[in-house]
Design a protein around this motif. Structure first.
Motif, mmCIF file in Angstrom:
data_model
loop_
_atom_site.group_PDB
_atom_site.id
_atom_site.type_symbol
_atom_site.label_atom_id
_atom_site.label_comp_id
_atom_site.label_asym_id
_atom_site.label_seq_id
_atom_site.Cartn_x
_atom_site.Cartn_y
_atom_site.Cartn_z
ATOM 1 N N VAL A 118 0.817 -1.212 0.000
ATOM 2 C CA VAL A 118 0.000 0.000 0.000
ATOM 3 C C VAL A 118 0.849 1.259 0.000
ATOM 4 C CG1 VAL A 118 -1.726 1.296 1.323
ATOM 5 C CG2 VAL A 118 -1.957 -1.161 1.066
ATOM 6 N N LYS A 119 1.945 1.222 0.775
ATOM 7 C CA LYS A 119 2.734 2.452 0.928
ATOM 8 C C LYS A 119 4.144 2.348 0.361
ATOM 9 C CE LYS A 119 -0.237 4.593 3.879
ATOM 10 N NZ LYS A 119 -1.244 5.343 3.124
ATOM 11 N N GLY A 120 4.541 1.144 -0.015
ATOM 12 C CA GLY A 120 5.914 0.992 -0.509
ATOM 13 C C GLY A 120 6.956 1.138 0.582
ATOM 14 N N MET A 179 4.481 -17.939 -4.118
ATOM 15 C CA MET A 179 5.524 -16.936 -4.331
ATOM 16 C C MET A 179 6.351 -16.818 -3.068
ATOM 17 S SD MET A 179 2.972 -13.684 -4.220
ATOM 18 C CE MET A 179 1.405 -14.505 -3.949
ATOM 19 N N GLU A 180 7.587 -16.448 -3.249
ATOM 20 C CA GLU A 180 8.423 -16.132 -2.096
ATOM 21 C C GLU A 180 8.668 -14.637 -2.145
ATOM 22 O OE1 GLU A 180 11.336 -19.310 -2.842
ATOM 23 O OE2 GLU A 180 10.721 -20.073 -0.879
ATOM 24 N N THR A 181 8.548 -14.026 -0.981
ATOM 25 C CA THR A 181 8.499 -12.568 -0.943
ATOM 26 C C THR A 181 9.447 -12.029 0.119
ATOM 27 O OG1 THR A 181 6.728 -12.638 0.710
ATOM 28 C CG2 THR A 181 6.048 -12.519 -1.597
ATOM 29 N N SER A 182 9.780 -10.791 -0.028
ATOM 30 C CA SER A 182 10.403 -10.058 1.057
ATOM 31 C C SER A 182 9.718 -8.713 1.179
ATOM 32 C CB SER A 182 11.900 -9.844 0.808
ATOM 33 O OG SER A 182 12.404 -8.929 1.764
ATOM 34 N N ALA A 183 9.010 -8.528 2.288
ATOM 35 C CA ALA A 183 8.410 -7.218 2.539
ATOM 36 C C ALA A 183 9.510 -6.197 2.769
ATOM 37 C CB ALA A 183 7.486 -7.281 3.756
ATOM 38 N N LYS A 184 10.669 -6.700 3.190
ATOM 39 C CA LYS A 184 11.774 -5.795 3.518
ATOM 40 C C LYS A 184 12.419 -5.215 2.259
ATOM 41 C CE LYS A 184 15.882 -5.332 6.334
ATOM 42 N NZ LYS A 184 16.630 -5.900 7.468
ATOM 43 N N THR A 185 12.797 -6.079 1.353
ATOM 44 C CA THR A 185 13.516 -5.584 0.171
ATOM 45 C C THR A 185 12.616 -5.375 -1.038
ATOM 46 O OG1 THR A 185 14.003 -7.785 -0.680
ATOM 47 C CG2 THR A 185 15.566 -6.857 0.900
ATOM 48 N N ALA A 186 11.470 -6.076 -1.063
ATOM 49 C CA ALA A 186 10.574 -6.030 -2.225
ATOM 50 C C ALA A 186 11.313 -6.382 -3.504
ATOM 51 C CB ALA A 186 9.908 -4.656 -2.351
ATOM 52 N N LYS A 187 12.372 -7.152 -3.388
ATOM 53 C CA LYS A 187 13.245 -7.340 -4.537
ATOM 54 C C LYS A 187 12.980 -8.617 -5.325
ATOM 55 C CE LYS A 187 17.417 -4.676 -3.946
ATOM 56 N NZ LYS A 187 18.538 -4.580 -3.023
ATOM 57 N N ASN A 188 12.443 -9.598 -4.676
ATOM 58 C CA ASN A 188 12.394 -10.889 -5.300
ATOM 59 C C ASN A 188 10.973 -11.381 -5.476
ATOM 60 O OD1 ASN A 188 13.404 -13.584 -5.997
ATOM 61 N ND2 ASN A 188 15.273 -12.771 -5.078
ATOM 62 N N ALA A 208 10.633 -10.395 -8.814
ATOM 63 C CA ALA A 208 10.744 -9.270 -9.735
ATOM 64 C C ALA A 208 9.851 -8.151 -9.228
ATOM 65 C CB ALA A 208 10.313 -9.681 -11.141
ATOM 66 N N PRO A 209 10.413 -7.029 -8.964
ATOM 67 C CA PRO A 209 9.612 -5.957 -8.394
ATOM 68 C C PRO A 209 8.742 -5.266 -9.431
ATOM 69 C CG PRO A 209 11.844 -5.203 -8.747
ATOM 70 C CD PRO A 209 11.798 -6.630 -9.200
ATOM 71 N N ASN A 210 7.573 -4.847 -9.007
ATOM 72 C CA ASN A 210 6.855 -3.848 -9.779
ATOM 73 C C ASN A 210 6.757 -2.635 -8.860
ATOM 74 O OD1 ASN A 210 4.554 -3.941 -8.147
ATOM 75 N ND2 ASN A 210 3.645 -5.593 -9.321
ATOM 76 N N PRO A 211 6.218 -1.521 -9.327
ATOM 77 C CA PRO A 211 6.295 -0.308 -8.500
ATOM 78 C C PRO A 211 5.686 -0.464 -7.113
ATOM 79 C CG PRO A 211 5.697 0.248 -10.733
ATOM 80 C CD PRO A 211 5.684 -1.259 -10.660
ATOM 81 N N SER A 212 4.718 -1.329 -6.950
ATOM 82 C CA SER A 212 4.092 -1.467 -5.642
ATOM 83 C C SER A 212 4.897 -2.389 -4.738
ATOM 84 C CB SER A 212 2.681 -2.030 -5.800
ATOM 85 O OG SER A 212 2.747 -3.372 -6.233
ATOM 86 N N GLY A 213 5.836 -3.112 -5.318
ATOM 87 C CA GLY A 213 6.600 -4.050 -4.517
ATOM 88 C C GLY A 213 5.933 -5.415 -4.400
ATOM 89 N N MET A 214 4.824 -5.615 -5.088
ATOM 90 C CA MET A 214 4.174 -6.923 -5.052
ATOM 91 C C MET A 214 4.504 -7.665 -6.337
ATOM 92 S SD MET A 214 2.591 -7.542 -2.249
ATOM 93 C CE MET A 214 1.073 -8.486 -2.296
#
Ligand code: GDP
Length: 159
Positions: free
Chosen positions: A27-29, A135-144, A146-152
């Protein structure tokens, strides 16, 4: 013109898995290191704008499946118990929720690679067997992965 849809999404999973953090990222990036834990479920509603970024954040409320278009069951990859609990959430959700609801399993904290306790293959197989996106995610880096602008992360429906 701008096209937007308003979709309700519920996040389920053990306290500490990272539900609030994923919501905040989406929501906030943003990410905060000392996020207060959410027990059970995080719930929010977001207007997804296709052109313009308008958003509505409904905060975190008690578990409420009804009316949700999608659910994400979150576990902490560094915590085996959290994965075991996620499986229980899946069972409960599939028993009670709308069968047409899009459901995903998210292995969070992908940035903590060295601390990983839940093998990706195991979780992937479980997800496939149960008809879940994975999916495997990182709320911290939003990197993996593949990021889109929202980080999801946008993933394809498992075949
Ligand atoms: P919730 O109880 O499921 O809502 O989990 P929180 O969002 O409160 O997260 C629990 C703790 O894990 C907090 O200290 C977060 O900062 C941390 N956390 C959440 N997501 C990640 C992540 O992707 N990577 C790392 N390293 N820490 C995370």
């Amino acid at each position: 013109g701008n096209k937007s849809i308003n979709a309700k999404l519920v996040l389920l999973g053990d306290a500490g898995a990272g539900k609030s953090s994923l919501v905040l990222r989406f929501v906030k990036g943003q990410f905060v290191e000392f996020q207060e834990s959410t027990i059970g479920a995080a719930f929010f509603s977001q207007t997804v704008a296709l052109n313009d970024a308008t958003e509505r954040y409904h905060g975190l409320a008690p578990l409420y499946y009804r009316g949700a278009a999608a659910a994400i069951i979150v576990y902490d990859r560094t915590n085996q118990t959290s994965f075991d609990q996620a499986k229980k959430w899946v069972e409960e959700f599939q028993a009670q929720g709308n069968p047409n609801m899009v459901t995903a399993l998210a292995g969070n904290k992908l940035d903590l690679l060295d601390a990983n306790k839940v093998a990706s293959e195991e979780a992937q197989t479980y997800a496939q067997e149960n008809g879940l996106f994975f999916m495997e995610t990182s709320a911290k880096t939003a990197k993996n992965p593949a990021p889109n602008p929202s980080g999801m992360f946008l993933v394809d429906r498992p075949s």
